[in-house]
Motif scaffolding. Structure first.
Motif, PDB file in Angstrom:
ATOM      1  N   THR A  13     -84.365  -4.762 -14.101  1.00  0.00           N
ATOM      2  CA  THR A  13     -84.637  -3.540 -13.726  1.00  0.00           C
ATOM      3  C   THR A  13     -83.555  -2.611 -14.562  1.00  0.00           C
ATOM      4  O   THR A  13     -82.451  -3.039 -14.972  1.00  0.00           O
ATOM      5  N   ARG A  14     -84.076  -1.325 -14.557  1.00  0.00           N
ATOM      6  CA  ARG A  14     -83.232  -0.248 -15.407  1.00  0.00           C
ATOM      7  C   ARG A  14     -81.813   0.072 -14.590  1.00  0.00           C
ATOM      8  O   ARG A  14     -80.794   0.012 -15.069  1.00  0.00           O
ATOM      9  N   ARG A  15     -81.962   0.003 -13.211  1.00  0.00           N
ATOM     10  CA  ARG A  15     -80.743   0.031 -12.282  1.00  0.00           C
ATOM     11  C   ARG A  15     -79.873  -1.030 -12.478  1.00  0.00           C
ATOM     12  O   ARG A  15     -78.700  -1.057 -12.772  1.00  0.00           O
ATOM     13  N   LEU A  18     -78.037  -0.846 -15.792  1.00  0.00           N
ATOM     14  CA  LEU A  18     -77.133   0.375 -15.760  1.00  0.00           C
ATOM     15  C   LEU A  18     -75.788  -0.212 -15.142  1.00  0.00           C
ATOM     16  O   LEU A  18     -74.790  -0.126 -15.570  1.00  0.00           O
ATOM     17  N   VAL A  19     -76.063  -1.003 -14.116  1.00  0.00           N
ATOM     18  CA  VAL A  19     -74.851  -1.539 -13.286  1.00  0.00           C
ATOM     19  C   VAL A  19     -74.106  -2.528 -14.285  1.00  0.00           C
ATOM     20  O   VAL A  19     -72.687  -2.539 -14.278  1.00  0.00           O
ATOM     21  N   VAL A  20     -74.719  -3.318 -14.907  1.00  0.00           N
ATOM     22  CA  VAL A  20     -74.036  -4.299 -15.597  1.00  0.00           C
ATOM     23  C   VAL A  20     -73.604  -3.539 -17.003  1.00  0.00           C
ATOM     24  O   VAL A  20     -72.002  -3.729 -17.540  1.00  0.00           O
ATOM     25  N   GLY A  21     -73.974  -2.806 -17.637  1.00  0.00           N
ATOM     26  CA  GLY A  21     -73.469  -1.802 -18.706  1.00  0.00           C
ATOM     27  C   GLY A  21     -72.354  -0.926 -18.294  1.00  0.00           C
ATOM     28  O   GLY A  21     -71.154  -1.010 -18.890  1.00  0.00           O
ATOM     29  N   LYS A 134     -76.245 -11.892 -23.115  1.00  0.00           N
ATOM     30  CA  LYS A 134     -77.300 -12.478 -21.890  1.00  0.00           C
ATOM     31  C   LYS A 134     -77.963 -11.321 -21.452  1.00  0.00           C
ATOM     32  O   LYS A 134     -79.329 -11.314 -21.390  1.00  0.00           O
ATOM     33  N   TRP A 135     -77.372  -9.974 -21.170  1.00  0.00           N
ATOM     34  CA  TRP A 135     -78.089  -8.891 -20.565  1.00  0.00           C
ATOM     35  C   TRP A 135     -78.691  -7.948 -21.675  1.00  0.00           C
ATOM     36  O   TRP A 135     -79.663  -7.160 -21.238  1.00  0.00           O
TER      37      TRP A 135
END
Length: 434
Positions: A13-15, A18-21, A134-135
């Motif tokens: 998911t984009r969310r 975004l959290v990972v980034g 990974k992400w």
């Protein structure tokens, strides 16, 4: 060179991305704040704790020694627990260490707090490249560049602002100057608690690349020496040039600003040097250029420390481009992602152990002689050895040819998550054998 890439993961998911980034970039900002903040207030730390120059040298050596030791814990922890939880815990330990070491008058508790402080930096350095792979398998360069830039900015901000913060907060202001970075470490820990489980995460076991076989590889030992010697230069510059300039009559704030220049120079260097290093015919000329910068910078500081100080520090910062060169050479000296990762892990682990000796020796020699002659002898000898080992590592060859069966199995290996970019040993995780 043949490259093996990991397959793209299922859509996240984009969310979640975004959290990972956000978590990756915030962690990058914290990787060097606790290291670069000590040098500008080293004199105040000595007085506040009542320690000798020898113990001050130990303090400046602790980060690099911790990077050498703690970093190896990253892959086993990541194999057992979720990456996000490991990094959240590491950053919380870092927060506690940053607060704890400035709340004590005992040098031994200060050193213990420094070890805790380095947990976030060491594990972050190890795990972030693998998490990017990974992400964001199709945006690896973008994310590595983002957290690398954040790391450089964090180091520069810490180097420039610590002394003014200490001066503005009165008596024992160095405690505020060092402790304030706990706020940023805590903020970086929070997003990791929100990172979702990766879509391809499984409950299967993991097998790490075998590393012991590399002990017999001449290339590995040469690269360990090259990496360790360039890291020694860097940590002497970070840990002692500010104090040296202060002893020559420069203000603490001005000396801290000059140390911050090194971190700023790292931003464009980390982008340009790898692109040049991949061209084999340019490696040795570039190496010679870096050595010339080191020699000119150190000689300028020796002969005219308060004249054109910014130029001498800038030249030293350019010489520190050997760091990006060393990281790129790791990727060029292995035929497979697994061999590259194994070479990088062992060479960087051994290299950081060597590098930690430098700042410690500077402190001991300063305490014995009352001056910095020993520091200049050490760095000049280090430049000579760095040139020799760098010249050797620039000869095109592969660790695979020296260590057959490096991954412990014949034939192709399953797809792996391999992170080679970054500052410390990379993460390599292989799927379980069937």
């Amino acid at each position: 060179m043949t490259r093996t890439t990991a397959p793209a993961p299922p859509a996240a998911t984009r969310r979640g991305l975004l959290v990972v980034g956000t978590a990756i970039v915030l962690t990058g900002f914290n990787l060097r704040t606790s290291v670069n903040s000590v040098g500008p207030v080293l004199e105040e730390v000595e007085l506040g704790l009542g320690i000798s120059s020898g113990l001050a040298g130990l303090i400046t050596s602790m980060p690099v020694l911790c990077f050498a030791v703690i970093g190896f814990a990253g892959p086993p922890l990541a194999a057992r627990y979720r990456d996000g939880h490991v990094l959240a815990a590491a950053l919380l330990v870092m927060t506690a260490g940053l607060v704890g070491r400035v709340a004590t008058t005992s040098v031994w508790l200060f050193l213990l707090g420094t070890v805790a402080t380095m947990a976030g930096g060491a594990l972050g350095n190890v795990l972030l490249p693998g998490l990017v792979k990974k992400w964001f398998p199709h945006r690896t360069g973008l994310l590595v560049g983002a957290y690398g830039t954040a790391m450089a900015v964090g180091g520069a901000v810490a180097g420039v602002s610590t002394a003014p913060i200490a001066a503005a907060t009165g008596a024992d202001g160095w405690r505020w100057g060092l402790g304030i970075w706990a706020v940023f470490a805590l903020l970086a820990a929070l997003p990791w608690l929100l990172v979702p489980r990766h879509p391809r995460a499984t409950q299967g076991g993991h097998t790490a690349v075998r590393l012991r076989a590399l002990a017999s590889s001449r290339l590995t030992l040469a690269m360990a020496a090259f990496f360790g010697l360039q890291a020694m230069q860097a940590y002497v510059i970070i840990g002692w040039t500010a104090q040296y300039l202060r002893d020559q009559g420069m203000s603490a704030a001005a000396a801290g600003v000059l140390v911050g220049v090194n971190a700023l120079i790292a931003i464009p260097l980390n982008a340009v040097v790898p692109m040049v290093t991949v061209r084999a015919h340019l490696q040795r000329p570039m190496l010679a250029g870096f050595m010339a910068c080191y020699l000119a910078g150190w000689t300028g500081l020796l002969l005219a420390p308060l004249t054109l100080s910014w130029l001498w520090v800038t030249l030293l910062g350019l010489g520190m481009g050997t760091f990006a060169m060393a990281l790129t050479l790791f990727g060029l000296r292995g035929r497979t992602p697994e061999s590259v990762a194994a070479l990088s892990t062992v060479a960087q682990g051994l290299g950081y152990a060597v590098a930690g000796i430098g700042p410690l020796l500077v402190g001991l020699l300063r305490g014995l002689t009352g001056g910095y002659t020993g520091m200049f002898v050490l760095v000049y000898a280090g430049v000579a050895l760095l040139f020799v080992t760098g010249w050797v590592t620039c000869r095109e060859r592969y660790v695979d040819d020296e260590v057959p069966g490096l991954t412990g199995a014949a034939g192709p290996q399953p797809a792996a998550e391999v992170g080679v970019a970054g500052t410390e040993p990379p993460v390599t995780v292989l799927p379980p054998r069937r």
